[in-house]
Design an enzyme around this catalytic site. Structure first.
Site, PDB file in Angstrom:
ATOM      1  N   CYS A  91      15.732  82.477 -60.131  1.00 21.33           N
ATOM      2  CA  CYS A  91      15.138  81.240 -60.324  1.00 21.33           C
ATOM      3  C   CYS A  91      14.068  80.615 -59.389  1.00 21.33           C
ATOM      4  O   CYS A  91      12.971  81.089 -59.561  1.00 21.33           O
ATOM      5  CB  CYS A  91      16.541  80.213 -60.389  1.00 21.33           C
TER       6      CYS A  91
ATOM      7  N   HIS B 128      19.924  82.902 -63.928  1.00 23.01           N
ATOM      8  CA  HIS B 128      20.799  83.032 -62.864  1.00 23.01           C
ATOM      9  C   HIS B 128      21.885  84.373 -63.140  1.00 23.01           C
ATOM     10  O   HIS B 128      22.958  83.916 -63.994  1.00 23.01           O
ATOM     11  CB  HIS B 128      21.579  81.829 -62.422  1.00 23.01           C
TER      12      HIS B 128
ATOM     13  N   GLU C 245      23.664  86.070 -61.584  1.00 31.91           N
ATOM     14  CA  GLU C 245      24.834  86.014 -60.574  1.00 31.91           C
ATOM     15  C   GLU C 245      26.304  85.433 -61.547  1.00 31.91           C
ATOM     16  O   GLU C 245      27.221  85.841 -61.190  1.00 31.91           O
ATOM     17  CB  GLU C 245      24.767  85.156 -59.521  1.00 31.91           C
TER      18      GLU C 245
END
Ligand code: GLN
Length: 538
Positions: free
Chosen positions: A384, A510, A512
């Site tokens: 990001c 993102h 993650e």
């Protein structure tokens, strides 16, 4: 509401940060792996509508769900543990409750009545306890109540839970998570704080059925019996949760204490032994002796202890396990890099990761770290804001635009290589107004992205206001940058890569948030793999 659904409420006592979320998530694992369908939610007693506007240093990471909700980081634990995607129904704050109640009041829905905490606020809370069942029926709903018993702001939640139990007798149980300190000099456990906390809960009208005691060491039968006697629970309902080497040990530790058997028994449900094979396999993979150590620099600006980058850290560890290596995180403070040569802070690292973030503090330090990773051929992964940084760095040092910047940090730059998303320019309100949640992304062939995912359309979660400025697309492409991920209509750049490099990739989304211990995220896996290859060359 499913007529047979059972409800488990998890409260915390004595001190905050006891890991109630991990206990709730671990219970979810134990129940799910014995064939019980589980819904899990968190009630947060603060007044913010959601944590989206809170500082990560205060509140830790903001976890984003597929449907674009900005939620408490415990939802990240829930998703990683029970391996299911959650949504806005799974995180409820006092702010949301009051917002609903006050909107109803303005609409005249209360028909002239005085609007009060009891019954209007408590009714609104009770409706939220069952709302996960509107989307999917579940055998069990686990509701974690944030904060510590005794906090003024959690009182309406506890009162609502008390009433809910009154209306759903024999379908509810209460798990109270407390701390049992061990005093070194006198070598003894202290049960008094737990007794007081359970007493406080009782004064509110809630009777703890199971007590989970956080403790540095296992509690002896005598201590458990003592807690049982004073707290009015069965002795086997006193469960020790010792400090664990990893959060992923907790389901197994709690299972050794027969946690889910006790819970299922209290709920009047038949219990089976949970199948924790996958879970054990993951733990075995991180415990293998003599794993090579791959050092990953995390170049951030929020305090490393504040859980600000929690999902990133978890995703790195999941990926390390998948690569049969151990990941050592090297925390690099982006702001201090501004005044020093990054080669010192980054010396000996095998991969550089620049995570997401907001605001201009530390930006120049992140650009320096990215420049070093690109020019010294160290594997690089930008998330990001990390992608914005990579685009700025390329603009300045490859395209020669010394003032290349994001308009988030310099709105009068002549090279605004990162600029507002088209629909964001006029947005003034802060909460919930970014581009949020899951969006599809088309993956270009012969790219690192395609190698990682192996499919042409993927879906990832977003949380941003700024994007790559398409005005500069040709300049970047002509000078070697590859746009490997694009929004399906080709209007937004979602992923960039630099081919003349061992592994240089940055994404607007993102990844993650979607990594789980038993399903490590392919981009993190590839990044750690590249870092491990790099390790072997230096
Ligand atoms: N601050 C940047 C934006 O709003 C990046 C956000 C992020 O890293 N999540 O676009």
């Amino acid at each position: 509401m499913g007529s047979e659904t059972r409800y488990i409420f998890v409260t915390g006592g004595v001190v905050s940060s006891l890991g109630k979320g991990i206990v709730a998530a671990s219970l979810g694992v134990l129940l799910k792996n014995q064939g019980v369908s589980v819904a899990i939610q968190k009630f947060d007693p603060y007044l913010n509508l959601d944590p989206g506007t809170m500082s990560p240093t205060q509140h830790g990471e903001v976890f984003v769900t597929d449907d674009g909700s900005e939620t408490d980081l415990d939802l990240g634990h829930y998703e990683r543990f029970i391996d299911e995607n959650l949504s806005r129904v799974n995180n409820v704050t006092s702010g949301m409750i009051y917002w609903d109640v006050l909107n109803k009041e303005r609409n005249g829905d209360y028909l002239g009545h005085t609007v009060q905490i009891i019954p209007h606020v408590t009714n609104a809370i009770k409706e939220r306890i069952t709302q996960t069942l509107d989307t999917r029926d579940s055998d069990v709903v686990i509701t974690e109540i944030g904060g510590t018993v005794g906090d003024i702001e959690s009182l309406p939640f506890l009162e609502a839970v008390r009433q809910f139990e009154f209306e759903n007798r024999s379908k509810c149980i209460h798990i109270h998570v407390t701390l049992v300190p061990f005093l070194g000099p006198s070598q003894e456990f202290k049960t008094k704080p737990t007794q007081h906390s359970v007493k406080e809960l009782r004064e509110i009208g809630i009777h703890a059925d199971v007590i989970v005691c956080r403790s540095p060491y296992p509690l002896s039968r005598d201590i458990k019996d003592k807690i049982a006697l004073f707290c009015d629970v069965a002795s086997q309902s006193v469960i020790t949760c010792v400090d664990a080497p990893s959060i992923y040990d907790v389901p197994l530790l709690l299972q050794q204490e027969h946690f889910s058997d006790v819970v299922m028994q209290r709920l009047g449900l038949r219990h089976k032994k949970p199948d924790l094979t996958h879970w054990k396999a993951y733990l075995d993979s991180i415990r293998k002796p003599d794993l090579p150590v791959v050092k990953i620099a995390l170049v951030g600006k929020y305090n490393q202890l504040s859980d600000s980058y929690l999902s990133v850290v978890e995703a790195i560890h999941h990926a390390a396990a998948a690569n049969a290596v151990h990941a050592e995180l090297v925390w690099v403070d982006a702001q201090s890099l501004e005044h020093e040569d990054p080669k010192f802070a980054l010396s000996g690292v095998h991969g550089v990761l620049v995570p997401g973030g907001f605001g201009d503090r530390g930006i120049e330090g992140k650009i320096k770290a990215t420049h070093l990773a690109r020019t010294k051929l160290i594997p690089f992964f930008g998330l990001c804001l990390g992608m914005h940084i990579a685009v700025i760095e390329f603009g300045r040092f490859v395209l020669g635009w010394s003032d290349a910047h994001s308009t988030e940090f310099k709105d009068d730059t002549t090279h605004p290589v990162i600029d507002f998303l088209s629909d964001q320019r006029t947005v003034r309100r802060k909460g919930g107004t970014m581009r949020l949640g899951a969006y599809p992304c088309s993956v270009q062939p012969n790219t690192l992205l395609m190698t990682a995912y192996g499919q042409s359309v993927i879906s990832e979660r977003h949380r941003h206001r700024y994007e790559f400025n398409n005005q500069f697309r040709a300049n970047y492409e002509e000078n070697g940058m590859v746009f490997s991920g694009l929004s399906p209509e080709n209007t937004l750049i979602e992923v960039i890569e630099i081919p003349d490099h061992p592994w240089f990739l940055a994404c607007q989304f993102h990844p993650e948030f979607k990594s789980r211990p038993i399903k490590p995220h392919p981009l993190f896996v590839q990044f750690v793999q590249a870092a491990n290859r790099y390790r072997a060359t230096i």
